[in-house]
Motif scaffolding. Structure first.
Motif, PDB file in Angstrom:
ATOM      1  N   PRO A  31       0.858  -1.227   0.045  1.00 16.55           N
ATOM      2  CA  PRO A  31       0.050  -0.070   0.002  1.00 16.55           C
ATOM      3  C   PRO A  31       0.687   1.515   0.094  1.00 16.55           C
ATOM      4  O   PRO A  31       0.156   2.259  -0.309  1.00 16.55           O
ATOM      5  N   ASP A  32       2.106   1.289   0.381  1.00 20.39           N
ATOM      6  CA  ASP A  32       2.889   2.437   0.392  1.00 20.39           C
ATOM      7  C   ASP A  32       3.972   2.538  -0.733  1.00 20.39           C
ATOM      8  O   ASP A  32       5.045   3.358  -0.614  1.00 20.39           O
ATOM      9  N   MET A  33       3.771   1.619  -1.755  1.00 15.04           N
ATOM     10  CA  MET A  33       4.797   1.630  -2.887  1.00 15.04           C
ATOM     11  C   MET A  33       4.280   1.844  -4.039  1.00 15.04           C
ATOM     12  O   MET A  33       3.025   1.071  -4.142  1.00 15.04           O
ATOM     13  N   ASP A  34       4.738   2.423  -5.063  1.00 10.71           N
ATOM     14  CA  ASP A  34       4.234   2.155  -6.361  1.00 10.71           C
ATOM     15  C   ASP A  34       5.527   2.329  -7.545  1.00 10.71           C
ATOM     16  O   ASP A  34       6.428   3.024  -7.478  1.00 10.71           O
ATOM     17  N   VAL A  35       5.255   1.453  -8.473  1.00 17.86           N
ATOM     18  CA  VAL A  35       6.172   1.605  -9.683  1.00 17.86           C
ATOM     19  C   VAL A  35       5.807   2.432 -10.601  1.00 17.86           C
ATOM     20  O   VAL A  35       4.819   2.400 -11.212  1.00 17.86           O
ATOM     21  N   VAL A  36       6.825   3.441 -10.814  1.00 20.50           N
ATOM     22  CA  VAL A  36       6.418   4.626 -11.533  1.00 20.50           C
ATOM     23  C   VAL A  36       7.096   4.553 -12.880  1.00 20.50           C
ATOM     24  O   VAL A  36       6.811   5.283 -13.866  1.00 20.50           O
ATOM     25  N   GLY A  37       8.055   3.787 -13.237  1.00 21.55           N
ATOM     26  CA  GLY A  37       8.670   3.480 -14.472  1.00 21.55           C
ATOM     27  C   GLY A  37       9.682   2.148 -14.497  1.00 21.55           C
ATOM     28  O   GLY A  37       9.902   1.665 -13.421  1.00 21.55           O
ATOM     29  N   GLU A  38       9.799   1.619 -15.528  1.00 21.40           N
ATOM     30  CA  GLU A  38      10.850   0.707 -15.815  1.00 21.40           C
ATOM     31  C   GLU A  38      11.942   0.584 -16.839  1.00 21.40           C
ATOM     32  O   GLU A  38      11.644   1.477 -17.770  1.00 21.40           O
TER      33      GLU A  38
END
Length: 211
Positions: free
Chosen positions: A25-32
């Motif tokens: 809930p506290d993390m997000d992948v914003v790019g690869e």
């Protein structure tokens, strides 16, 4: 929310890490990105907090990309991903300012804890592992800078224990101090030596023969 960018040339590996991080809930992948050059572009576009960076990739390797990232103003925290526990490239990346390294087969819980720890900026992922890495690869030492002389006797004691890889709680127990007091000492040591975190403290100790 901790903004993460994944950099690895293996799409399947990235997919697994992305799913793991997306479950939090506290993390997000914003790019690869699949190589270091792509990583520079993605980081510039997404402004992540943490970059998980593979060391060996085509086009531009992770070591080169990390060096370029960390020269920029307000860079993200970079964690190197490696297959080998004693990896000279990982040691070089940490010297350049990377916040630590992770084995690519690390337990999922450890990877998540590492991202949170690095994001908090308060401690190293595994100071003992970093210490072992530098003990293996660091040969020559350079003269101790005058700033080290500004440390008090107590701060030098705490410095030596931190350089050996002891955590705040371990130092507190050994020195009969509270963890809050140890944390204050560590903060003052880092400030006096112009170091960003405990990773750089370990590197400083080995580079100047203080470990």
């Amino acid at each position: 929310m901790i903004r993460v960018v994944l950099v690895d040339d293996q799409a399947l590996f990235r997919a697994g890490i992305r799913m793991l991080i997306a479950s939090q809930p506290d993390m997000d992948v914003v790019g690869e990105a699949g190589n270091g050059q792509e990583a520079l572009d993605v980081v510039a576009r997404t402004a992540p907090d943490v970059v998980l960076m593979d060391i060996r990739m085509p086009v531009m390797d992770g070591l080169t990309a990390t060096a370029q990232l960390l020269k920029k103003a307000d860079p993200p925290r970079v964690v190197m991903l490696t297959t080998f526990d004693l990896d000279e490239s990982a040691a070089r990346a940490i010297q350049q300012g990377a916040s630590g390294f992770l084995l690519k087969d690390a337990e999922p819980e450890f990877l998540l804890a590492a991202v949170r720890t690095v994001y908090a900026g308060s401690s190293v992922i595994a100071a003992s592992a970093t210490r072992e890495l530098f003990a293996h690869f660091t040969q020559a030492t350079t003269p101790v800078p005058p700033e080290y002389g500004d440390l008090t006797d107590r701060e030098r004691e705490i410095f030596a224990l931190a350089a050996r890889g002891l955590s705040n709680s371990e130092i507190a127990a050994r020195e009969y101090l509270s963890e809050a007091t140890v944390k204050t000492h560590i903060s003052r040591i880092l400030a006096k030596l112009s170091l960003r975190d405990r990773v750089q403290l370990v590197v400083f100790a080995f580079e100047h023969g203080l470990a």
